[in-house]
Motif scaffolding. Structure first.
Motif, PDB file in Angstrom:
ATOM      1  N   ASP A  20       0.821  -1.334   0.331  1.00 38.36           N
ATOM      2  CA  ASP A  20      -0.082   0.210   0.261  1.00 38.36           C
ATOM      3  C   ASP A  20       0.892   1.250  -0.128  1.00 38.36           C
ATOM      4  O   ASP A  20       0.226   2.205   0.557  1.00 38.36           O
ATOM      5  N   HIS A  24      -2.969   7.761  -4.880  1.00 34.22           N
ATOM      6  CA  HIS A  24      -4.249   7.501  -6.117  1.00 34.22           C
ATOM      7  C   HIS A  24      -4.485   9.129  -6.307  1.00 34.22           C
ATOM      8  O   HIS A  24      -5.384   9.585  -5.947  1.00 34.22           O
ATOM      9  N   ARG A  83      -0.026   7.017  -9.244  1.00 34.78           N
ATOM     10  CA  ARG A  83      -1.058   6.194  -9.995  1.00 34.78           C
ATOM     11  C   ARG A  83      -0.841   7.477 -11.512  1.00 34.78           C
ATOM     12  O   ARG A  83      -0.931   6.620 -12.498  1.00 34.78           O
ATOM     13  N   GLU A 110      -4.843  -0.990 -12.489  1.00 34.24           N
ATOM     14  CA  GLU A 110      -5.632  -2.056 -12.376  1.00 34.24           C
ATOM     15  C   GLU A 110      -5.982  -2.114 -11.043  1.00 34.24           C
ATOM     16  O   GLU A 110      -6.395  -2.051  -9.863  1.00 34.24           O
ATOM     17  N   ASP A 113      -6.022   0.886  -8.536  1.00 33.24           N
ATOM     18  CA  ASP A 113      -7.619   0.837  -8.330  1.00 33.24           C
ATOM     19  C   ASP A 113      -8.209   0.277  -7.538  1.00 33.24           C
ATOM     20  O   ASP A 113      -9.726   0.526  -6.804  1.00 33.24           O
ATOM     21  N   ARG A 114      -8.303  -1.050  -7.701  1.00 26.54           N
ATOM     22  CA  ARG A 114      -9.017  -1.624  -6.656  1.00 26.54           C
ATOM     23  C   ARG A 114      -9.322  -1.877  -5.726  1.00 26.54           C
ATOM     24  O   ARG A 114      -9.421  -1.741  -4.580  1.00 26.54           O
ATOM     25  N   LYS A 115      -6.562  -1.455  -4.747  1.00 23.44           N
ATOM     26  CA  LYS A 115      -7.189  -1.508  -3.736  1.00 23.44           C
ATOM     27  C   LYS A 115      -7.910  -0.193  -3.267  1.00 23.44           C
ATOM     28  O   LYS A 115      -8.578  -0.408  -2.018  1.00 23.44           O
ATOM     29  N   THR A 116      -7.551   0.643  -4.471  1.00 26.53           N
ATOM     30  CA  THR A 116      -8.710   2.127  -3.769  1.00 26.53           C
ATOM     31  C   THR A 116      -9.730   1.565  -3.897  1.00 26.53           C
ATOM     32  O   THR A 116     -10.684   2.281  -2.380  1.00 26.53           O
ATOM     33  N   GLU A 117     -10.892   0.743  -4.301  1.00 27.96           N
ATOM     34  CA  GLU A 117     -11.993   0.862  -4.225  1.00 27.96           C
ATOM     35  C   GLU A 117     -12.413   0.372  -3.642  1.00 27.96           C
ATOM     36  O   GLU A 117     -13.049   0.504  -2.123  1.00 27.96           O
ATOM     37  N   ARG A 118     -11.413  -0.814  -2.768  1.00 28.16           N
ATOM     38  CA  ARG A 118     -11.287  -1.654  -1.531  1.00 28.16           C
ATOM     39  C   ARG A 118     -11.630  -1.203  -0.167  1.00 28.16           C
ATOM     40  O   ARG A 118     -11.908  -1.882   0.562  1.00 28.16           O
ATOM     41  N   ASP A 119     -10.949  -0.130  -0.603  1.00 28.34           N
ATOM     42  CA  ASP A 119     -10.267   1.167   1.058  1.00 28.34           C
ATOM     43  C   ASP A 119     -11.222   2.082   1.069  1.00 28.34           C
ATOM     44  O   ASP A 119     -12.039   2.177   2.201  1.00 28.34           O
ATOM     45  N   GLN A 120     -12.060   2.358   0.018  1.00 27.96           N
ATOM     46  CA  GLN A 120     -12.816   3.521   0.652  1.00 27.96           C
ATOM     47  C   GLN A 120     -14.841   3.112   1.296  1.00 27.96           C
ATOM     48  O   GLN A 120     -14.726   1.413   1.101  1.00 27.96           O
TER      49      GLN A 120
END
Length: 120
Positions: A20, A24, A83, A110, A113-120
């Protein structure tokens, strides 16, 4: 120009993503976030060209191994994966038909973006 994917750099970038250690940020932020020439030179002086190389996914094998100009497609600021750098690099790699580099950058984007979405 004989550009090839720098596998060691890709491994380093994947490690940053796993830990991490990424930012982003937005597409156009790289012009502000990219290290300056002076910062690059200072980094090389402190850490060596081999460590500098790990921050660049492209390697121009026509250039000497002991030259800064051998390394292209930076993806971070010597601390974090960015990013905005990945997006910028992916666009340039596609433009110049460096398919393996473009594919690696797409994978990193990808992942960010995947990790960012998961953390939100």
């Amino acid at each position: 120009m004989a550009m090839k994917l720098n596998e060691a750099a890709l491994s380093h970038a994947r490690g940053l993503l796993r830990r991490d250690e990424f930012t982003h940020d937005e597409r156009d932020d790289w012009s502000e976030h990219a290290p300056t020439t002076d910062q690059e030179n200072e980094f090389i002086e402190k850490n060596g060209l081999d460590v500098f190389a790990k921050w660049h996914l492209g390697e121009d094998t026509d250039m000497g191994e002991d030259t800064k100009g051998r390394y292209h497609f930076p993806y971070g600021d010597f601390r974090r994966l960015h990013r905005c750098a990945v997006i910028s690099g992916e666009s340039r790699a596609g433009q110049y038909k460096h398919e393996s580099i473009e594919k690696a950058l797409k994978e990193l984007l990808e992942g960010i973006d995947r990790k960012t979405e998961r953390d939100q």
